[in-house]
Design an enzyme around this catalytic site. Structure first.
Site, PDB file in Angstrom:
ATOM      1  N   GLY A  46       0.836  -1.192   0.000  1.00  0.00           N
ATOM      2  CA  GLY A  46       0.000   0.000   0.000  1.00  0.00           C
ATOM      3  C   GLY A  46       0.870   1.241   0.000  1.00  0.00           C
ATOM      4  CD  GLN A  51       3.173   5.790   2.650  1.00  0.00           C
ATOM      5  OE1 GLN A  51       2.172   5.275   2.167  1.00  0.00           O
ATOM      6  NE2 GLN A  51       4.127   5.077   3.225  1.00  0.00           N
ATOM      7  CB  CYS A  94       4.826   2.333   7.573  1.00  0.00           C
ATOM      8  SG  CYS A  94       4.408   3.862   6.698  1.00  0.00           S
ATOM      9  CG  LEU A  95       6.403   0.916   1.556  1.00  0.00           C
ATOM     10  CD1 LEU A  95       5.831   1.181   0.169  1.00  0.00           C
ATOM     11  CD2 LEU A  95       7.521  -0.113   1.489  1.00  0.00           C
ATOM     12  CG  HIS A 136      -0.940   1.400   7.217  1.00  0.00           C
ATOM     13  ND1 HIS A 136      -0.044   0.975   8.172  1.00  0.00           N
ATOM     14  CD2 HIS A 136      -0.234   2.218   6.387  1.00  0.00           C
ATOM     15  CE1 HIS A 136       1.134   1.525   7.926  1.00  0.00           C
ATOM     16  NE2 HIS A 136       1.056   2.267   6.858  1.00  0.00           N
ATOM     17  CD  GLU A 137      -1.254   2.459   2.635  1.00  0.00           C
ATOM     18  OE1 GLU A 137      -0.827   3.625   2.501  1.00  0.00           O
ATOM     19  OE2 GLU A 137      -0.535   1.522   3.014  1.00  0.00           O
ATOM     20  CG  HIS A 140      -0.037   6.949   5.333  1.00  0.00           C
ATOM     21  ND1 HIS A 140       1.067   7.489   5.936  1.00  0.00           N
ATOM     22  CD2 HIS A 140       0.233   5.616   5.182  1.00  0.00           C
ATOM     23  CE1 HIS A 140       1.970   6.526   6.144  1.00  0.00           C
ATOM     24  NE2 HIS A 140       1.470   5.376   5.703  1.00  0.00           N
TER      25      HIS A 140
END
Ligand code: ZN
Length: 168
Positions: A46, A51, A94-95, A136-137, A140
């Site tokens: 994701g 991000q 998380c990236l 999660h996304e 963000h």
């Protein structure tokens, strides 16, 4: 398609609430394509607008590609319209916060409503990891990170890892 740089914690961009997408145009299609490419290359499941330094309400996800089947979703202006009362704990990565796994409790299913790239409203029930990923996304887009949801003890435990990210 270019692979975009991924914004890293503690960049303040990750804390900025995003504004709705209003134009369903070629630029949005290109952004979505680039975000998917960036997510697959990372590799991740994701990726949300902030991000990649785009503070708009859009995220991409694909919860099956690592198992061999691609199922990309592009969720524009997403909102949760229903969620389970029961919570499930899953470990999230998380990236933007590499190397800091977070075991977070969230509703174990949700109904998500969003707009696709054609401007059509879509709604789907999501379970298991897909529900985790979408929540999660979506967080963000509101400037919220998975580490914010950790219990106090866990937050203390990861603070050296976060400090190391901040100083690199
Ligand atoms: Zn993330």
């Amino acid at each position: 398609m270019p692979i975009l740089p991924i914004v890293q914690f503690p960049d303040p961009m990750l804390r900025r609430p995003c504004t709705p997408v209003t134009a369903f145009d070629a630029a949005l299609r290109q952004l979505a394509a680039d975000m998917l490419e960036t997510m697959y290359a990372a590799p991740g499941r994701g990726l949300a607008g902030p991000q990649v330094a785009v503070p708009r309400r859009v995220f991409v996800m694909d919860c099956t590609w690592k198992e061999g089947t691609r199922s990309p979703r592009v969720c524009v202006n997403p909102e949760i319209v229903a969620a389970s009362d029961t919570l499930a704990v899953q470990t999230e990565g998380c990236l933007s916060i590499p190397g800091v796994p977070a075991a977070v409790a969230r509703p174990d299913w949700i109904v998500l409503r969003w707009t696709d790239l054609d401007g059509t409203t879509v709604q789907a029930r999501m379970d298991g990891f897909e529900a985790v990923c979408a929540q999660h996304e979506l967080d963000h887009l509101n400037g919220r990170l998975c580490i914010d949801l950790l219990p106090e003890d866990d937050r203390i435990a990861i603070s050296p890892l976060l400090a190391a990210l901040g100083s690199s």
